[in-house]
Structures are given as C-alpha cells and as structure tokens.
Design an enzyme around this catalytic site. Structure first.
Site, PDB file in Angstrom:
ATOM      1  N   ASN A  10      49.515  36.467  29.079  1.00  0.00           N
ATOM      2  CA  ASN A  10      49.930  37.266  30.244  1.00  0.00           C
ATOM      3  C   ASN A  10      51.235  36.719  30.837  1.00  0.00           C
ATOM      4  OD1 ASN A  10      50.218  38.220  32.928  1.00  0.00           O
ATOM      5  ND2 ASN A  10      48.025  38.601  33.097  1.00  0.00           N
ATOM      6  N   ASP A  68      42.136  31.061  34.047  1.00  0.00           N
ATOM      7  CA  ASP A  68      41.322  32.264  34.005  1.00  0.00           C
ATOM      8  C   ASP A  68      41.195  32.766  35.425  1.00  0.00           C
ATOM      9  OD1 ASP A  68      39.749  33.891  31.986  1.00  0.00           O
ATOM     10  OD2 ASP A  68      38.367  33.766  33.668  1.00  0.00           O
ATOM     11  N   PHE A 143      51.842  42.089  39.265  1.00  0.00           N
ATOM     12  CA  PHE A 143      51.191  42.671  38.086  1.00  0.00           C
ATOM     13  C   PHE A 143      49.734  42.989  38.437  1.00  0.00           C
ATOM     14  CE2 PHE A 143      48.498  39.077  36.792  1.00  0.00           C
ATOM     15  CZ  PHE A 143      49.093  38.031  37.466  1.00  0.00           C
ATOM     16  N   LYS A 165      53.028  36.665  48.349  1.00  0.00           N
ATOM     17  CA  LYS A 165      52.056  36.362  47.290  1.00  0.00           C
ATOM     18  C   LYS A 165      52.247  34.944  46.768  1.00  0.00           C
ATOM     19  CE  LYS A 165      50.169  37.425  42.838  1.00  0.00           C
ATOM     20  NZ  LYS A 165      50.184  38.130  41.565  1.00  0.00           N
TER      21      LYS A 165
HETATM   22  P1  ITT Z   1      45.193  35.274  29.378  1.00  0.00           P
HETATM   23  O1  ITT Z   1      43.689  35.229  29.254  1.00  0.00           O
HETATM   24  O2  ITT Z   1      45.912  35.395  28.063  1.00  0.00           O
HETATM   25  O3  ITT Z   1      45.739  34.162  30.233  1.00  0.00           O
HETATM   26  P2  ITT Z   1      44.664  37.704  30.868  1.00  0.00           P
HETATM   27  O4  ITT Z   1      45.512  38.682  31.634  1.00  0.00           O
HETATM   28  O5  ITT Z   1      43.686  38.273  29.873  1.00  0.00           O
HETATM   29  O6  ITT Z   1      45.619  36.614  30.171  1.00  0.00           O
HETATM   30  P3  ITT Z   1      42.442  36.764  32.496  1.00  0.00           P
HETATM   31  O7  ITT Z   1      41.425  36.931  31.435  1.00  0.00           O
HETATM   32  O8  ITT Z   1      42.411  35.555  33.367  1.00  0.00           O
HETATM   33  O9  ITT Z   1      43.925  36.794  31.913  1.00  0.00           O
HETATM   34  O10 ITT Z   1      42.400  38.086  33.374  1.00  0.00           O
HETATM   35  C1  ITT Z   1      42.853  38.085  34.641  1.00  0.00           C
HETATM   36  C2  ITT Z   1      43.092  39.524  35.080  1.00  0.00           C
HETATM   37  O11 ITT Z   1      42.841  39.568  36.497  1.00  0.00           O
HETATM   38  C3  ITT Z   1      44.554  39.922  34.895  1.00  0.00           C
HETATM   39  O12 ITT Z   1      44.787  40.551  33.663  1.00  0.00           O
HETATM   40  C4  ITT Z   1      44.759  40.881  36.073  1.00  0.00           C
HETATM   41  O13 ITT Z   1      44.282  42.167  35.747  1.00  0.00           O
HETATM   42  C5  ITT Z   1      43.850  40.272  37.154  1.00  0.00           C
HETATM   43  N1  ITT Z   1      44.615  39.318  37.975  1.00  0.00           N
HETATM   44  C6  ITT Z   1      44.538  37.959  37.945  1.00  0.00           C
HETATM   45  N2  ITT Z   1      45.396  37.394  38.799  1.00  0.00           N
HETATM   46  C7  ITT Z   1      46.060  38.421  39.366  1.00  0.00           C
HETATM   47  C8  ITT Z   1      47.110  38.496  40.298  1.00  0.00           C
HETATM   48  O14 ITT Z   1      47.677  37.415  40.801  1.00  0.00           O
HETATM   49  N3  ITT Z   1      47.540  39.698  40.650  1.00  0.00           N
HETATM   50  C9  ITT Z   1      47.017  40.821  40.133  1.00  0.00           C
HETATM   51  N4  ITT Z   1      46.047  40.847  39.234  1.00  0.00           N
HETATM   52  C10 ITT Z   1      45.562  39.657  38.841  1.00  0.00           C
END
Ligand code: ITT
Length: 188
Positions: A10, A68, A143, A165
């Site tokens: 991400n 995570d 995002f 943020k």
């Molecule tokens: P990695 O596992 O590869 O790091 P991922 O996006 O799949 O990437 P996660 O499994 O931790 O990561 O999922 C977290 C999700 O939660 C992320 O894709 C967003 O949809 C949401 N999220 C987490 N932090 C956020 C933030 O600061 N702002 C907005 N959405 C967030």
C-alpha cells in the site's frame, strides 16, 4: 545511514510512514519492500502484524516492519476491522455509508499495529485514532476511508485535511512510539 524496510503493498501507508519516521530519525532511510503474502485470519491487527513481519524478515533478512490497520465501526461490531482492505475494494466508502444510513451512533476508530523485526529484536506497537463516520464523502487527500472519517473534536474528514491527519492519525501515533523505540535500539 540506517536502512529500514517497510513491507507493504500500500503506497499510501508507505508514504505516510516514510515522512514521519525520516523526520523523527534523520539517519534512517525507509525503503518499500513490495511484499505480498497471505495474511492469517484474525480479528486482531496485532496478531496479523506479528505473523506478517516474521514472513517479511524470512524473505529480506534485514530490519523490517509491517503495519496492519483497519477501521472499526462501533454499531457494526467492529466491521470492517481486519477486513478493511478487502471491504474497501468490494463496497468502498459508498457501501459503508449505505450500511450506516439513518444510524445516529457513527462512532468509529482507526487502529494500526506496527510490528518490527530484526536479527536481535521484535516489537509490536499499537496506535488508535477515535472519530466518527461522516454522512457523505468529503475531500480527496489521503487514501482508503479518509473521505468518510472525521477525527474526534474536528469537523473535517482526514481527506479534507491531510496536515491534521498526519498529526493525529492512528499511524502517526504508532509511528511516533516506534521512532522512540528505534532511537533507543538502532543507535546501540
Ligand atoms: P499491506 O497489507 O500490503 O500493508 P493493505 O492496504 O492491504 O496493505 P491492511 O491489510 O492493513 O493494508 O488494510 C488496511 C486498510 O484499512 C487499508 O487498505 C484502508 O482501506 C484502511 N485504512 C488503514 N489506514 C487508513 C488510513 O490512514 N486512512 C484510510 N484508510 C485506512
């Protein structure tokens, strides 16, 4: 210079972490390890992060961390929680707003767990940011769920005020704690 890998697919998470950590610890350089592995199923972000970092360390053999995170909505019993990434892809912010249509209690929180692993050390750190789900999507910064998340005590969404943020997010809280830990351990 100390090189530290952030294992994530991400880009949004990577950019935030790089900015914050390199500002806190000038001698550190954060590199992205585009790492894809199958996450374990758990309702705990700590458990998921702690397992994932072991896999990332096996692959890289370098000091590495994973993060995570997820959005936990009170009236939905913590949904989407550890399934946040998948739910965002399937139903997005509009889908979340539909689920909360007519709902008065819009309390929610973002949580982030950072797990670090090196040859000598292992550590997991948690950050939480409390807030509410907005009635409509607003703003185009950040995002994921940023356009629908309003942090406690504020009126704008994270997507409307990225500066805000970066000072009070779950990730910022966890990264600040993590930078303190790194300062104490990396310089030895
Ligand atoms: P990695 O596992 O590869 O790091 P991922 O996006 O799949 O990437 P996660 O499994 O931790 O990561 O999922 C977290 C999700 O939660 C992320 O894709 C967003 O949809 C949401 N999220 C987490 N932090 C956020 C933030 O600061 N702002 C907005 N959405 C967030």
């Amino acid at each position: 210079m100390i090189e530290l890998l952030f294992a994530t697919g991400n880009k949004g998470k990577y950019i935030e972490a790089k900015e914050i950590l390199e500002q806190q610890i000038p001698e550190v350089r954060i590199k992205q390890l585009d790492f894809k592995h199958i996450e374990i199923r758990s309702e705990s972000i700590e458990e998921i992060a702690a397992e994932a970092v072991e896999r990332a360390f096996e692959e890289s053999r370098m000091p590495v961390f994973v993060e995570d995170s997820g959005l936990f909505i009170k009236t939905l019993n913590g949904f989407p929680g550890t399934y946040s990434s998948w739910v965002a892809k399937k139903i997005g912010n509009r889908g979340i707003l539909k689920l909360l249509k007519g709902e008065k209690d819009r309390t929610a929180e973002f949580r982030a767990a950072i797990s670090f692993r090196s040859q000598k050390n292992a550590k997991t750190i948690i950050g939480i940011c409390k807030g509410e789900i907005a009635k409509t999507e607003k703003g185009n910064g950040g995002f994921g769920y940023d356009p629908i998340f309003v942090p406690k005590g504020h009126k704008t969404t994270f997507a409307q005020s990225i500066g805000l943020k970066n000072k009070l997010s779950h990730r910022y809280e966890a990264l600040l704690e993590f930078s303190k830990y790194l300062k104490a351990h990396l310089r030895r």
